[in-house]
Design an enzyme around this catalytic site. Structure first.
Site, short mmCIF file in Angstrom:
data_model
loop_
_atom_site.label_atom_id
_atom_site.label_comp_id
_atom_site.label_asym_id
_atom_site.label_seq_id
_atom_site.Cartn_x
_atom_site.Cartn_y
_atom_site.Cartn_z
N ASP A 36 -39.07 23.98 -4.56
CA ASP A 36 -38.88 24.61 -5.87
C ASP A 36 -39.98 25.62 -6.20
O ASP A 36 -40.58 25.58 -7.29
CB ASP A 36 -38.83 23.55 -6.98
CG ASP A 36 -38.00 22.33 -6.62
OD1 ASP A 36 -36.95 22.52 -5.97
OD2 ASP A 36 -38.41 21.22 -6.96
N GLU A 198 -28.59 23.94 -10.52
CA GLU A 198 -29.98 23.82 -10.94
C GLU A 198 -30.80 24.97 -10.36
O GLU A 198 -30.26 25.83 -9.66
CB GLU A 198 -30.57 22.48 -10.47
CG GLU A 198 -30.58 22.29 -8.97
CD GLU A 198 -31.00 20.89 -8.56
OE1 GLU A 198 -30.85 19.96 -9.36
OE2 GLU A 198 -31.49 20.73 -7.42
#
Length: 511
Positions: A36, A198
């Site tokens: 991420d 996401e």
């Protein structure tokens, strides 16, 4: 020499010179488990951070001048924010009004629910001040992103991930100081296909606002994460999903890929920094940060320069850049503090370290349910490497090397009160693989990793002649946790009054 021969010779020299320039780099650009990732540019310098999950310090911070060679300069948090317990995911950097912001996800201490906090610093190299909880919404609010729409700040996040309803990307206005929500949250994009959604990134080009996001499974050996895009003529929507999705997916060099942030270069090019599991044995280095250039096609949709299939080799962003190789690691404990590369198992133990006379004294206080002490580890950066140490065999605590998944899944290779033992712990149940008595006061220990998870262990009296203790390598793939991979390092299991004493630690990549 006639004119034709001269031209031919000059051409050959020119071609050779051009070939000597490194026109391509190879991903990952930061080696090791750093999911991420988020990246910003301040003038001519880039800064990146990423998920640290169950390892402290929280959110490693890197810098670069060329987007390819990165150096770790610290962490966002050396001290854990008061409201948090664990699971430090998806930090997002943002530069605004001469301040650096980090919007981050963590579990709230009071109930274990994942929400979003915010911290600020005057520059990326300064200490960050935590401002606490910002987004508290539903049963889960994660993966923040900040967008500046002509002076109005918005924050978006993934919502309803643990509710019995489709996931949505929600958004809210932010105050100008970036520290407070304004008004009611509103929906940008809804996961009606129930495939997941996401890791969103927003940008505007021409008449359209774009959301680049990742559906499917983020983590583990079966991950099929990829990259989708949607667009709208208003930030608030409605958004149209691209009929050609995914715009990037695994199947080439990557098993899966997604969840990133793009950053522009001074000349206006756009580079997307995201994470990927590599195929095969590369999987065991975790979700590693990779970089690929995006561009706007004639169809007014973003695309990647090398196509829709993830590709490790990419064109160099800056001419004249030479990509550095993966560095080995060694710590002789000469200083007064640990090197910034070290990480520890903070949800499972309160660590205690002291560097004294060139020796590291390691101990800790295990938290409830942890029978396997305090681990101090490094992110594995390749799939083939060795790591070794010299440990003092003087007290009853277990002290030596580890490959660490969590407090219930690890391998321990160490000495304890004159015994040399190799243990495998799986789901909290231990298996003794090797043991012997040893009178040597100082014992050298070594582990060798092949193909990412096959482990062989050694000991030595002098650090030169090594005795192998397991002829058949231990397959340690069971140490992989759902959101992270195992880390090599050192460990102490026992009372804090009987610390482990290490003279050095060295990790060497096998060429």
């Amino acid at each position: 020499m006639n004119k034709v021969c001269f031209i031919l010779l000059f051409s050959l020299i020119l071609i050779s010179s051009l070939k000597s320039q490194q026109n391509y780099f190879r991903n990952p650009i930061i080696h090791g488990d750093m999911a991420d990732p988020s990246v910003i540019r301040i003038v001519d310098t880039y800064y990146a951070t990423a998920t640290s999950s169950e390892w402290a310090p929280h959110y490693p911070l890197f810098t670069s001048k060329d987007l390819v060679n990165w150096t770790q300069i610290g962490h966002i948090f050396d001290k854990q924010p008061e409201w948090t317990s664990n699971s430090f995911w998806a930090p997002e950097l943002f530069y605004h009004n001469d301040k650096v912001y980090c919007y981050y996800t963590a579990r709230r201490k009071s109930d274990g629910v994942s929400y979003i906090g915010v911290a600020t610093a005057n520059s990326p190299t300064d200490e960050f001040t935590d401002h606490g909880l910002l987004v508290e919404f539903g049963k889960e609010a994660i993966d923040a992103f900040i967008y500046d729409d002509n002076g109005q700040l918005y924050i978006s996040w993934k919502a309803y991930g643990l509710d019995y309803r489709p996931i949505e990307i929600l958004a809210s206005k932010l105050s100008d100081d970036g520290l407070k929500l304004i008004g009611e949250p509103f929906s940008l994009l809804r996961d009606d296909e129930r495939i997941g959604m996401e890791g969103q990134y927003h940008f505007k080009k021409g008449d359209y606002y774009y959301i680049v996001y990742s559906p499917h499974s983020c983590c583990g050996p079966q991950s099929d994460y990829d990259v989708y895009v949607a667009r709208s003529k208003s930030f608030k929507g409605p958004y149209e999903k691209y009929s050609g999705n995914p715009i990037l997916h695994g199947g080439g060099d990557y098993l899966s890929c997604g969840h990133g942030t793009a950053v522009d270069t001074p000349d206006g090019r756009l580079f997307y920094l995201f994470h990927a599991y590599f195929k095969g044995e590369g999987f065991f280095a975790g979700r590693q940060p990779v970089l690929q250039e995006m561009y706007m096609g004639d169809d007014n949709w973003p695309h990647f320069r090398t196509g829709t299939v993830g590709k490790a080799e990419q064109a160099m962003p800056y001419f004249g850049t030479v990509q550095k190789g993966v560095a080995d690691f060694e710590d002789g404990f000469e200083g007064s503090t640990l090197k910034i590369d070290w990480t520890w198992n903070f949800p499972y133990s309160d660590i205690k370290t002291e560097i004294r006379n060139g020796k590291l004294l390691l101990s800790g206080t295990p938290k409830q349910g942890n029978d396997w002490g305090t681990a101090l580890c490094l992110r594995p950066q390749t799939s083939r490497y060795t790591y070794e140490t010299l440990v003092d065999n003087s007290n009853k605590s277990i002290k030596g090397l580890t490959m660490y998944g969590d407090d219930k899944n690890l391998i321990v290779w160490g000495v304890s009160d004159g015994k040399l033992e190799l243990k495998s712990i799986k789901d909290g149940q231990q298996s003794l693989i090797y043991n012997s008595t040893i009178s040597q006061k100082f014992v050298y220990l070594k582990a060798q990793v092949e193909k990412g998870c096959y482990m062989t262990f050694f000991w030595s009296k002098n650090g030169k002649s090594w005795t192998k203790v397991n002829e058949i390598p231990i397959q340690a793939d069971y140490l992989t946790r759902w959101d992270r991979v195992a880390r090599p390092g050192i460990i102490q299991v026992g009372d804090t009054s009987q610390p482990a004493e290490f003279s050095y630690f060295k990790m060497t990549n096998i060429k």
